[in-house]
Design a protein around this motif. Sequence first.
Motif, PDB file in Angstrom:
ATOM      1  N   CYS A 150       0.822  -1.213   0.000  1.00 49.62           N
ATOM      2  CA  CYS A 150       0.000   0.000   0.000  1.00 49.62           C
ATOM      3  C   CYS A 150       0.853   1.258   0.000  1.00 49.62           C
ATOM      4  CB  CYS A 150      -0.904   0.036   1.231  1.00 49.62           C
ATOM      5  SG  CYS A 150      -2.071  -1.313   1.324  1.00 49.62           S
ATOM      6  N   ALA A 151       0.426   2.235  -0.777  1.00 47.17           N
ATOM      7  CA  ALA A 151       1.101   3.534  -0.755  1.00 47.17           C
ATOM      8  C   ALA A 151       0.442   4.475   0.248  1.00 47.17           C
ATOM      9  CB  ALA A 151       1.067   4.170  -2.137  1.00 47.17           C
ATOM     10  N   ASN A 152      -0.695   4.055   0.822  1.00 48.12           N
ATOM     11  CA  ASN A 152      -1.455   4.934   1.702  1.00 48.12           C
ATOM     12  C   ASN A 152      -1.822   4.232   3.005  1.00 48.12           C
ATOM     13  OD1 ASN A 152      -2.011   7.047  -0.517  1.00 48.12           O
ATOM     14  ND2 ASN A 152      -2.843   5.165  -1.402  1.00 48.12           N
ATOM     15  N   VAL A 153      -2.000   5.053   4.042  1.00 47.34           N
ATOM     16  CA  VAL A 153      -2.472   4.549   5.337  1.00 47.34           C
ATOM     17  C   VAL A 153      -3.594   5.460   5.809  1.00 47.34           C
ATOM     18  CG1 VAL A 153      -1.881   3.988   7.726  1.00 47.34           C
ATOM     19  CG2 VAL A 153      -0.167   3.704   5.922  1.00 47.34           C
ATOM     20  N   ILE A 154      -4.692   4.851   6.275  1.00 45.30           N
ATOM     21  CA  ILE A 154      -5.773   5.597   6.919  1.00 45.30           C
ATOM     22  C   ILE A 154      -5.732   5.266   8.403  1.00 45.30           C
ATOM     23  CG2 ILE A 154      -8.243   6.065   7.006  1.00 45.30           C
ATOM     24  CD1 ILE A 154      -8.415   4.763   4.185  1.00 45.30           C
ATOM     25  N   ILE A 155      -5.528   6.279   9.219  1.00 45.80           N
ATOM     26  CA  ILE A 155      -5.474   6.098  10.669  1.00 45.80           C
ATOM     27  C   ILE A 155      -6.773   6.627  11.271  1.00 45.80           C
ATOM     28  CG2 ILE A 155      -4.298   6.820  12.791  1.00 45.80           C
ATOM     29  CD1 ILE A 155      -1.815   7.165  10.741  1.00 45.80           C
ATOM     30  N   PHE A 156      -7.528   5.743  11.899  1.00 42.13           N
ATOM     31  CA  PHE A 156      -8.777   6.151  12.545  1.00 42.13           C
ATOM     32  C   PHE A 156      -8.477   6.483  14.001  1.00 42.13           C
ATOM     33  CE2 PHE A 156     -10.515   3.840   8.866  1.00 42.13           C
ATOM     34  CZ  PHE A 156     -11.378   4.821   8.402  1.00 42.13           C
ATOM     35  N   TRP A 157      -8.316   7.772  14.247  1.00 34.19           N
ATOM     36  CA  TRP A 157      -7.873   8.273  15.546  1.00 34.19           C
ATOM     37  C   TRP A 157      -9.060   8.366  16.519  1.00 34.19           C
ATOM     38  CZ3 TRP A 157      -3.361   8.995  17.862  1.00 34.19           C
ATOM     39  CH2 TRP A 157      -3.317   9.764  19.021  1.00 34.19           C
ATOM     40  N   ARG A 185       1.164   8.417   1.246  1.00 35.51           N
ATOM     41  CA  ARG A 185       0.258   9.385   1.866  1.00 35.51           C
ATOM     42  C   ARG A 185      -0.405   8.751   3.074  1.00 35.51           C
ATOM     43  NH1 ARG A 185      -3.451  12.290  -2.320  1.00 35.51           N
ATOM     44  NH2 ARG A 185      -1.512  13.403  -2.656  1.00 35.51           N
ATOM     45  N   ALA A 186      -0.495   9.514   4.158  1.00 39.53           N
ATOM     46  CA  ALA A 186      -1.168   9.050   5.368  1.00 39.53           C
ATOM     47  C   ALA A 186      -2.236  10.056   5.756  1.00 39.53           C
ATOM     48  CB  ALA A 186      -0.170   8.868   6.507  1.00 39.53           C
ATOM     49  N   VAL A 187      -3.393   9.536   6.138  1.00 44.24           N
ATOM     50  CA  VAL A 187      -4.533  10.362   6.535  1.00 44.24           C
ATOM     51  C   VAL A 187      -4.951   9.967   7.947  1.00 44.24           C
ATOM     52  CG1 VAL A 187      -6.950  10.914   6.054  1.00 44.24           C
ATOM     53  CG2 VAL A 187      -5.344  10.584   4.156  1.00 44.24           C
ATOM     54  N   ILE A 188      -5.131  10.948   8.810  1.00 51.71           N
ATOM     55  CA  ILE A 188      -5.678  10.696  10.145  1.00 51.71           C
ATOM     56  C   ILE A 188      -7.118  11.188  10.171  1.00 51.71           C
ATOM     57  CG2 ILE A 188      -5.541  11.215  12.599  1.00 51.71           C
ATOM     58  CD1 ILE A 188      -2.610  11.427  12.422  1.00 51.71           C
ATOM     59  N   ALA A 189      -8.042  10.262  10.381  1.00 53.42           N
ATOM     60  CA  ALA A 189      -9.464  10.589  10.446  1.00 53.42           C
ATOM     61  C   ALA A 189      -9.922  10.477  11.899  1.00 53.42           C
ATOM     62  CB  ALA A 189     -10.266   9.660   9.554  1.00 53.42           C
ATOM     63  N   GLN A 190     -10.496  11.529  12.419  1.00 58.97           N
ATOM     64  CA  GLN A 190     -10.891  11.587  13.826  1.00 58.97           C
ATOM     65  C   GLN A 190     -12.285  10.978  13.999  1.00 58.97           C
ATOM     66  OE1 GLN A 190     -11.272  15.580  15.331  1.00 58.97           O
ATOM     67  NE2 GLN A 190     -10.474  15.013  17.341  1.00 58.97           N
ATOM     68  N   VAL A 216     -16.283   9.401   4.722  1.00 63.05           N
ATOM     69  CA  VAL A 216     -15.825   8.577   3.599  1.00 63.05           C
ATOM     70  C   VAL A 216     -15.432   9.451   2.417  1.00 63.05           C
ATOM     71  CG1 VAL A 216     -16.603   6.938   1.832  1.00 63.05           C
ATOM     72  CG2 VAL A 216     -17.055   6.484   4.248  1.00 63.05           C
ATOM     73  N   GLU A 217     -16.238  10.446   2.095  1.00 60.44           N
ATOM     74  CA  GLU A 217     -15.948  11.311   0.961  1.00 60.44           C
ATOM     75  C   GLU A 217     -14.678  12.122   1.179  1.00 60.44           C
ATOM     76  OE1 GLU A 217     -16.474  13.174  -2.819  1.00 60.44           O
ATOM     77  OE2 GLU A 217     -16.936  11.231  -1.899  1.00 60.44           O
ATOM     78  N   LYS A 218     -14.486  12.622   2.388  1.00 61.32           N
ATOM     79  CA  LYS A 218     -13.267  13.396   2.666  1.00 61.32           C
ATOM     80  C   LYS A 218     -12.021  12.517   2.595  1.00 61.32           C
ATOM     81  CE  LYS A 218     -15.242  17.236   5.290  1.00 61.32           C
ATOM     82  NZ  LYS A 218     -14.771  18.265   4.335  1.00 61.32           N
ATOM     83  N   ILE A 219     -12.122  11.287   3.069  1.00 58.45           N
ATOM     84  CA  ILE A 219     -10.984  10.370   2.976  1.00 58.45           C
ATOM     85  C   ILE A 219     -10.692  10.054   1.513  1.00 58.45           C
ATOM     86  CG2 ILE A 219     -10.171   8.033   3.481  1.00 58.45           C
ATOM     87  CD1 ILE A 219     -11.788   8.175   6.099  1.00 58.45           C
ATOM     88  N   ARG A 220     -11.730   9.763   0.750  1.00 56.49           N
ATOM     89  CA  ARG A 220     -11.540   9.444  -0.673  1.00 56.49           C
ATOM     90  C   ARG A 220     -10.872  10.598  -1.405  1.00 56.49           C
ATOM     91  NH1 ARG A 220     -13.433  10.377  -5.505  1.00 56.49           N
ATOM     92  NH2 ARG A 220     -14.937  11.904  -4.749  1.00 56.49           N
ATOM     93  N   LEU A 221     -11.334  11.806  -1.169  1.00 53.98           N
ATOM     94  CA  LEU A 221     -10.758  12.979  -1.827  1.00 53.98           C
ATOM     95  C   LEU A 221      -9.301  13.197  -1.406  1.00 53.98           C
ATOM     96  CD1 LEU A 221     -13.759  15.481  -1.609  1.00 53.98           C
ATOM     97  CD2 LEU A 221     -12.884  14.345  -3.654  1.00 53.98           C
ATOM     98  N   ALA A 222      -9.005  12.937  -0.128  1.00 54.90           N
ATOM     99  CA  ALA A 222      -7.633  13.109   0.361  1.00 54.90           C
ATOM    100  C   ALA A 222      -6.688  12.125  -0.313  1.00 54.90           C
ATOM    101  CB  ALA A 222      -7.597  12.923   1.880  1.00 54.90           C
TER     102      ALA A 222
END
Length: 228
Positions: A150-157, A185-190, A216-222
């Motif tokens: 994976c080139a991306n990580v989604i972190i559910f904070w 790319r890494a995204v932290i979603a609260q 979901v939409e904000k994560i997808r766009l990020a």
Amino acid sequence: MSDFAARLAEANDLINHERDYDGAATIYADILLALPSNSLSRAEVLYNLGSCFEVQQRFGNAIEAWHEALTILESQRHRNVAFVFRVKASLASHERFPRAFVSYAHLDRDLVGQIVEQLDHSGVYTIIDNRDLAAGKTVSASIDDVMEQCANVIIFWSAAYNGRTYTMDELNAAVAATRKNVGRRAVIAQLDDEPLPEPVSDMLFIPRQQSIEELVEKIRLALTARRS
């Protein structure tokens, strides 16, 4: 024939005649050690290495290699336009439908499961431990394999995420991988009101949303936004 040309021919033969992408990738990686950091030859070898990684489904590594190749090409005074287009096309094929490892606390499993299901339907290919990792294998033991894929990580904070050893190990791995290469790319979603960790410039923070659909939409766009 120079040593560089001979080694390149050896790698190409492994691909064309034996379909030995692992052997070819090893040779390409060895060649890179002797090449100048900003040379066209380096970009060409990086592109070939990325293509080997793609066949091996090591998509995170492939995107890293292609991004480094593109950086070199765009720094050249006289660019090979066709080669630039080829590298960008390879990147676009993966960035349009990104792959992302999902890092979360097990106490948040039900909520994260709902979010992941919608992400999959939106075109984000997710890898999550209870579905995609080998049985009996911990995430910490698999993190290197996951980061290759994976080139991306989604972190559910969340409050449940903060401070746990396994989640913080995953967070630190995501930070390190993101800083290492622009292709990641890494995204932290609260998920709740737990204060976010100290800002990390390499990561994108998405504050708590009113609904799962908005998150979901904000994560997808990020994840699909064009990289600079």
